[in-house]
Design an enzyme around this catalytic site. Structure first.
Site, PDB file in Angstrom:
ATOM      1  N   THR A 243       0.834  -1.195   0.000  1.00  0.00           N
ATOM      2  CA  THR A 243       0.000   0.000   0.000  1.00  0.00           C
ATOM      3  C   THR A 243       0.872   1.248   0.000  1.00  0.00           C
ATOM      4  O   THR A 243       1.948   1.249   0.589  1.00  0.00           O
ATOM      5  CB  THR A 243      -0.887  -0.016   1.262  1.00  0.00           C
ATOM      6  OG1 THR A 243      -1.821  -1.083   1.162  1.00  0.00           O
ATOM      7  CG2 THR A 243      -1.630   1.302   1.463  1.00  0.00           C
TER       8      THR A 243
ATOM      9  N   VAL B  64     -12.850  -5.270   0.952  1.00  0.00           N
ATOM     10  CA  VAL B  64     -12.369  -3.918   1.166  1.00  0.00           C
ATOM     11  C   VAL B  64     -11.631  -3.887   2.502  1.00  0.00           C
ATOM     12  O   VAL B  64     -12.141  -4.377   3.511  1.00  0.00           O
ATOM     13  CB  VAL B  64     -13.520  -2.894   1.193  1.00  0.00           C
ATOM     14  CG1 VAL B  64     -12.991  -1.491   1.496  1.00  0.00           C
ATOM     15  CG2 VAL B  64     -14.252  -2.900  -0.137  1.00  0.00           C
ATOM     16  N   GLY B  65     -10.425  -3.316   2.519  1.00  0.00           N
ATOM     17  CA  GLY B  65      -9.633  -3.234   3.735  1.00  0.00           C
ATOM     18  C   GLY B  65      -9.754  -1.885   4.411  1.00  0.00           C
ATOM     19  O   GLY B  65     -10.756  -1.174   4.270  1.00  0.00           O
TER      20      GLY B  65
ATOM     21  N   THR C  20      -0.619   1.182   6.596  1.00  0.00           N
ATOM     22  CA  THR C  20      -0.419   0.057   5.687  1.00  0.00           C
ATOM     23  C   THR C  20      -0.271  -1.213   6.513  1.00  0.00           C
ATOM     24  O   THR C  20       0.370  -1.201   7.558  1.00  0.00           O
ATOM     25  CB  THR C  20       0.841   0.258   4.824  1.00  0.00           C
ATOM     26  OG1 THR C  20       1.121  -0.953   4.095  1.00  0.00           O
ATOM     27  CG2 THR C  20       2.068   0.599   5.653  1.00  0.00           C
TER      28      THR C  20
END
Length: 358
Positions: free
Chosen positions: A223, A252-253, A275
């Site tokens: 990320t 989805v994170g 991240t």
């Protein structure tokens, strides 16, 4: 003596350390910090060529954001510029170079937030918008909403003039092979190669031709994010990601969840981009809690470390970058490395990868 990876805290401050930065009589006129993901990134896992490639890529992104801030530009513009450079770089798990879902698709998430007024925008599950971070900003500035997802988010991005690409644009061979490896090891079926992707075994073209292979265990991290303080004293944060290799279609994170992976507040004196293991960062509301701690007079390094430790207690590893109104960035991680860099108006840029660097 090297600190334990369990609670590594790196104050990669542009003046050489957090204490030195806080001791200054005045904050830098502007300050910028970026990250390209945290994970099991050890010196032994990167060749000299890989190390150099990542450092050069981080420097390019840092230069893009610094150029805007150096001309008196806004923090949000600098954040977007730095992240777009990384979204276009196949080294990172964002934009072109994003990992694949178990179904063989690239699904992209991003978010931005302005510290001055707490406006925010986020997108999830994009498949055709070249720069997800630009789409997130458009949601913030050109819609009444905070988050748009899937086909609706891509359609909105197209309606406001953001560049659209064929989904095959995001394909990279190394990420595809990472998916094949992950699914094979898990005993799951490998989906057909995406339509529009170069044939298997075909020579790589363009930027991918000289792309170094990533560390073998990079599948979950990569990320990208940025936090900035501009000359007007405003903070901004942004984050962009492709998620995790072999994720379930539609997962989805934390990145587009405001307060989990992204947050900024001038009032709290804090901007954060995270991240790592997104499911755990969501549960710990990492980004918002760091800012709340700082707003309650907790030292920035202690606030960042407390949240990283809480996420680890839940089961999640990763890292954060934090910018304060003092212009002193803090980097905290529970992993052995995080691609990161920082620069300011009064000091030279610095780039780092491993948890502890000279």
């Amino acid at each position: 003596m090297m600190r334990s990876v369990r609670s590594a805290l790196i104050a990669l401050c542009i003046s050489g350390g957090a204490g030195a930065a806080h001791a200054q009589d005045a904050a830098p006129r502007w300050s910028l910090a970026i990250h390209g993901g945290a994970g099991v990134i050890e010196r032994a896992s990167l060749t000299p060529e890989q190390d150099a490639a990542y450092r050069a890529a981080l420097q390019r992104a840092l230069d893009a954001g610094s150029a805007i801030l150096g001309q008196g530009g806004q923090a949000m513009d600098a954040v977007q510029a730095a992240i777009q450079v990384m979204e276009d770089d196949p080294l990172f798990n964002a934009g072109r170079g994003a990992v694949f879902t178990a179904a063989g698709r690239n699904e992209l998430d991003a978010a931005v937030m302005n510290g001055s007024d707490l406006t925010a925008g986020a997108v999830a599950g994009l498949t055709t918008t070249r720069h997800p971070i630009a789409a997130a900003r458009a949601v913030m500035e050109r819609s009444p909403h905070v988050m748009l997802i899937g086909a609706g988010a891509d359609a909105f991005a197209a309606s406001v003039g953001l560049e659209q690409v064929d989904p095959s644009y995001f394909f990279t061979e190394r990420r595809w092979q990472g998916l094949v490896k992950a699914l094979t090891e898990a005993g799951q079926p490998v989906p057909p190669r995406p339509i529009g992707a170069p044939p298997s075994g075909a020579p790589n073209l363009g930027a991918q031709a000289a792309l170094p292979a990533p560390p073998l265990n990079e599948k979950k991290f990569g990320t990208v994010g940025a936090v900035a303080l501009d000359a007007q004293g405003h903070l901004a944060a942004g984050t962009s990601t492709g998620g995790t290799t072999a994720k379930r279609l539609g997962r989805v994170g934390d990145v587009p969840v405001i307060g989990a992976g992204t947050y900024a507040s001038n009032a709290d004196g804090c901007a954060v981009s995270a991240t790592g293991d997104g499911e755990y960062f969501i549960r710990a509301t990492v980004a918002r809690d760091i800012c709340a701690r700082i707003g309650s007079a907790t030292a920035p390094d202690a606030a960042a470390q407390a949240e990283i430790d809480e996420a680890r207690t839940l089961g999640g590893l990763g890292g954060v970058i934090v910018m304060t109104t003092a212009g002193a960035p803090v980097f905290a991680m529970s992993t052995s490395g995080m691609y990161r860099a920082a620069a300011a108006s009064d000091t030279s840029a610095r780039v780092a990868i491993y948890a502890v660097e000279d």
